[in-house]
Design an enzyme around this catalytic site. Sequence first.
Site, short mmCIF file in Angstrom:
data_model
loop_
_atom_site.label_atom_id
_atom_site.label_comp_id
_atom_site.label_asym_id
_atom_site.label_seq_id
_atom_site.Cartn_x
_atom_site.Cartn_y
_atom_site.Cartn_z
N MET A 30 41.50 41.38 31.78
CA MET A 30 41.56 42.14 33.04
C MET A 30 40.33 41.81 33.90
O MET A 30 40.04 42.51 34.87
CB MET A 30 41.61 43.64 32.76
CG MET A 30 42.82 44.02 31.90
SD MET A 30 43.39 45.70 32.10
CE MET A 30 41.92 46.63 31.77
N GLY A 31 39.58 40.75 33.52
CA GLY A 31 38.45 40.31 34.33
C GLY A 31 37.17 41.09 34.09
O GLY A 31 37.05 41.81 33.09
N HIS A 34 32.59 39.33 30.22
CA HIS A 34 31.31 39.42 29.51
C HIS A 34 31.38 38.51 28.29
O HIS A 34 32.38 37.80 28.08
CB HIS A 34 31.01 40.88 29.14
CG HIS A 34 32.14 41.58 28.45
ND1 HIS A 34 32.63 41.18 27.22
CD2 HIS A 34 32.92 42.64 28.82
CE1 HIS A 34 33.63 41.99 26.86
NE2 HIS A 34 33.84 42.86 27.83
N HIS A 37 34.57 38.37 26.12
CA HIS A 37 35.67 37.54 26.63
C HIS A 37 35.37 36.05 26.42
O HIS A 37 36.25 35.27 26.04
CB HIS A 37 35.85 37.76 28.14
CG HIS A 37 36.21 39.15 28.54
ND1 HIS A 37 35.37 39.95 29.28
CD2 HIS A 37 37.32 39.90 28.32
CE1 HIS A 37 35.93 41.11 29.51
NE2 HIS A 37 37.11 41.12 28.93
N LYS A 151 38.22 44.37 19.17
CA LYS A 151 37.73 45.63 19.74
C LYS A 151 38.90 46.53 20.11
O LYS A 151 38.84 47.74 19.92
CB LYS A 151 36.87 45.37 20.98
CG LYS A 151 36.08 46.59 21.40
CD LYS A 151 35.68 46.54 22.83
CE LYS A 151 36.86 46.90 23.69
NZ LYS A 151 36.54 46.93 25.12
N ASP A 152 39.97 45.92 20.64
CA ASP A 152 41.18 46.68 20.96
C ASP A 152 42.13 46.55 19.75
O ASP A 152 43.14 45.84 19.80
CB ASP A 152 41.80 46.14 22.24
CG ASP A 152 40.87 46.33 23.43
OD1 ASP A 152 40.95 47.37 24.09
OD2 ASP A 152 40.02 45.45 23.67
N GLN A 155 45.79 47.58 20.06
CA GLN A 155 46.46 46.63 20.96
C GLN A 155 46.82 45.34 20.21
O GLN A 155 47.93 44.81 20.35
CB GLN A 155 45.55 46.31 22.15
CG GLN A 155 46.02 45.15 23.01
CD GLN A 155 45.18 44.99 24.26
OE1 GLN A 155 45.36 45.75 25.20
NE2 GLN A 155 44.28 44.02 24.30
N SER A 187 31.98 45.90 26.73
CA SER A 187 33.20 46.33 27.40
C SER A 187 32.92 46.37 28.89
O SER A 187 31.82 46.74 29.31
CB SER A 187 33.61 47.72 26.91
OG SER A 187 34.51 48.32 27.83
N1 LIG Z 1 33.24 43.11 22.91
C1 LIG Z 1 34.32 42.36 22.77
N2 LIG Z 1 34.38 41.44 21.79
C2 LIG Z 1 35.47 40.66 21.61
N3 LIG Z 1 36.57 40.74 22.39
C3 LIG Z 1 36.57 41.63 23.39
C4 LIG Z 1 35.45 42.49 23.63
N4 LIG Z 1 35.75 43.27 24.69
C5 LIG Z 1 36.98 42.95 25.09
N5 LIG Z 1 37.49 41.96 24.31
C6 LIG Z 1 38.83 41.38 24.39
O1 LIG Z 1 39.00 40.73 25.63
C7 LIG Z 1 40.38 40.80 26.00
C8 LIG Z 1 40.47 41.34 27.39
O2 LIG Z 1 40.00 42.68 27.38
P1 LIG Z 1 39.59 43.49 28.66
O3 LIG Z 1 39.64 42.57 29.84
O4 LIG Z 1 40.31 44.76 28.70
O5 LIG Z 1 38.03 43.73 28.42
P2 LIG Z 1 37.23 44.99 28.05
O6 LIG Z 1 35.81 44.68 28.23
O7 LIG Z 1 37.76 45.48 26.74
O8 LIG Z 1 37.59 46.00 29.15
P3 LIG Z 1 37.80 47.53 28.99
O9 LIG Z 1 36.62 48.11 29.65
O10 LIG Z 1 39.09 47.67 29.71
O11 LIG Z 1 37.91 47.93 27.57
C9 LIG Z 1 41.08 41.70 24.98
O12 LIG Z 1 41.70 40.88 23.99
C10 LIG Z 1 39.90 42.45 24.38
O13 LIG Z 1 40.15 42.90 23.06
C1 LIG Z 2 45.84 42.35 27.02
C2 LIG Z 2 45.59 42.82 28.44
C3 LIG Z 2 45.01 41.67 29.27
C4 LIG Z 2 46.95 43.20 29.06
O1 LIG Z 2 46.80 43.67 30.36
C5 LIG Z 2 44.66 44.04 28.48
O2 LIG Z 2 45.24 45.13 27.85
C6 LIG Z 2 43.28 43.75 27.95
O3 LIG Z 2 42.50 43.21 28.73
O4 LIG Z 2 42.98 44.04 26.78
N1 BAL Z 3 41.17 46.57 26.94
C1 BAL Z 3 42.26 47.50 27.06
C2 BAL Z 3 42.81 47.59 28.43
C3 BAL Z 3 42.81 48.97 28.99
O1 BAL Z 3 41.95 49.79 28.63
O2 BAL Z 3 43.68 49.28 29.81
#
Ligand SMILES: Nc1ncnc2c1ncn2[C@@H]1O[C@H](COP(=O)(O)OP(=O)(O)OP(=O)(O)O)[C@@H](O)[C@H]1O
Ligand SMILES: CC(C)(CO)[C@@H](O)C(=O)[O-]
Ligand code: BAL
EC number: 6.3.2.1
Length: 286
Positions: A30-31, A34, A37, A151-152, A155, A187
């Site tokens: 979702m951009g 960090h 990602h 982390k998710d 999911q 995150s």
């Molecule tokens: N700290 C992390 N370490 C490894 N993978 C991560 C981490 N944070 C997010 N991801 C992964 O990156 C992918 C995109 O996640 P997303 O863009 O929602 O980032 P996020 O930082 O988790 O954002 P949010 O604040 O929504 O939780 C997902 O597969 C998520 O599990």
């Molecule tokens: C997998 C995903 C890109 C679907 O919108 C979102 O849930 C996320 O960033 O973890």
């Molecule tokens: N990383 C999970 C996306 C969400 O919180 O919607």
Amino acid sequence: MNTVKTVRELRAAVARARSEGKRIGFVPTMGNLHSGHIALITKATQRVDFVVASIFVNPLQFGAGEDLDKYPRTLAADQQKLLEAGCDLLFAPTVEEMYPDGMTGQTRVSVPQLSEGLCGASRPGHFEGVATVVSKLFNMVQPDLAIFGQKDFQQLAVIRALVHDLNMPIQIIGEPTVRAADGLALSSRNGFLSEEQRAVAPVVYRTLSQIADAIKQGERDFPALINAQIKQLEAAGMRPDYLEIRHALTLRPATAEDRDLVILVAAFLGTTRLIDNLHLNLDTPA
Ligand SMILES: Nc1ncnc2c1ncn2[C@@H]1O[C@H](COP(=O)(O)OP(=O)(O)OP(=O)(O)O)[C@@H](O)[C@H]1O
Ligand SMILES: CC(C)(CO)[C@@H](O)C(=O)[O-]
Ligand code: BAL
């Protein structure tokens, strides 16, 4: 690295890579990228010849009153990070491109059982939104493999199930959570925290670690363990949404006999909801 905004351009670029015999890897996001990602992109570059990332803040997975509107959108900085990490193609569609006929009549994908409870209980419809958009993205990119963060955790389980149940020929890889030095899981939502809240936030991972240590030392009264740690989160100024011990594969509530466990937490700091988890397999030497 090319950025494309339409499904048509995406398909053309992936078809070109395929015609050159390249294996395709996909990292949906979702951009507001960090190092967590970027670790997924780096892993993809090691496994395939052509890495596709997507950035799409998917309205279908946000509930009313959640942070859809204020979710950080930082495309230019994200493009630079992806380029440096070796990503080949970025797909950054608009909402209209993803849902040209609107979202009300959109065909949905729902994964029962695994989507219920935990984040599914506090965010009704969330995993249906995730499963739907990920299915659409998989059909658009048609990758050989796709990489998600542990982390998710819920999911990742939902996505593994949907790929299995819908016979999608895509290998799903789960990568370990990247953390700050003080243990806080990286995150995008950490950016919402004030300086004082950021100082409190590491209590989330400390809580998980203390539960894991107690279980490793033989503690099996899970309700007592959880209740004590919920009090600790509250004392630190957090509002726990859930703190649970589950079976790591099925996500059903853990029993004292289970060996493959995951401790999962979601907790609010002010209006920011943080999630984290710790996988604990008692049969794997530490
Ligand atoms: N700290 C992390 N370490 C490894 N993978 C991560 C981490 N944070 C997010 N991801 C992964 O990156 C992918 C995109 O996640 P997303 O863009 O929602 O980032 P996020 O930082 O988790 O954002 P949010 O604040 O929504 O939780 C997902 O597969 C998520 O599990
Ligand atoms: C997998 C995903 C890109 C679907 O919108 C979102 O849930 C996320 O960033 O973890
Ligand atoms: N990383 C999970 C996306 C969400 O919180 O919607």
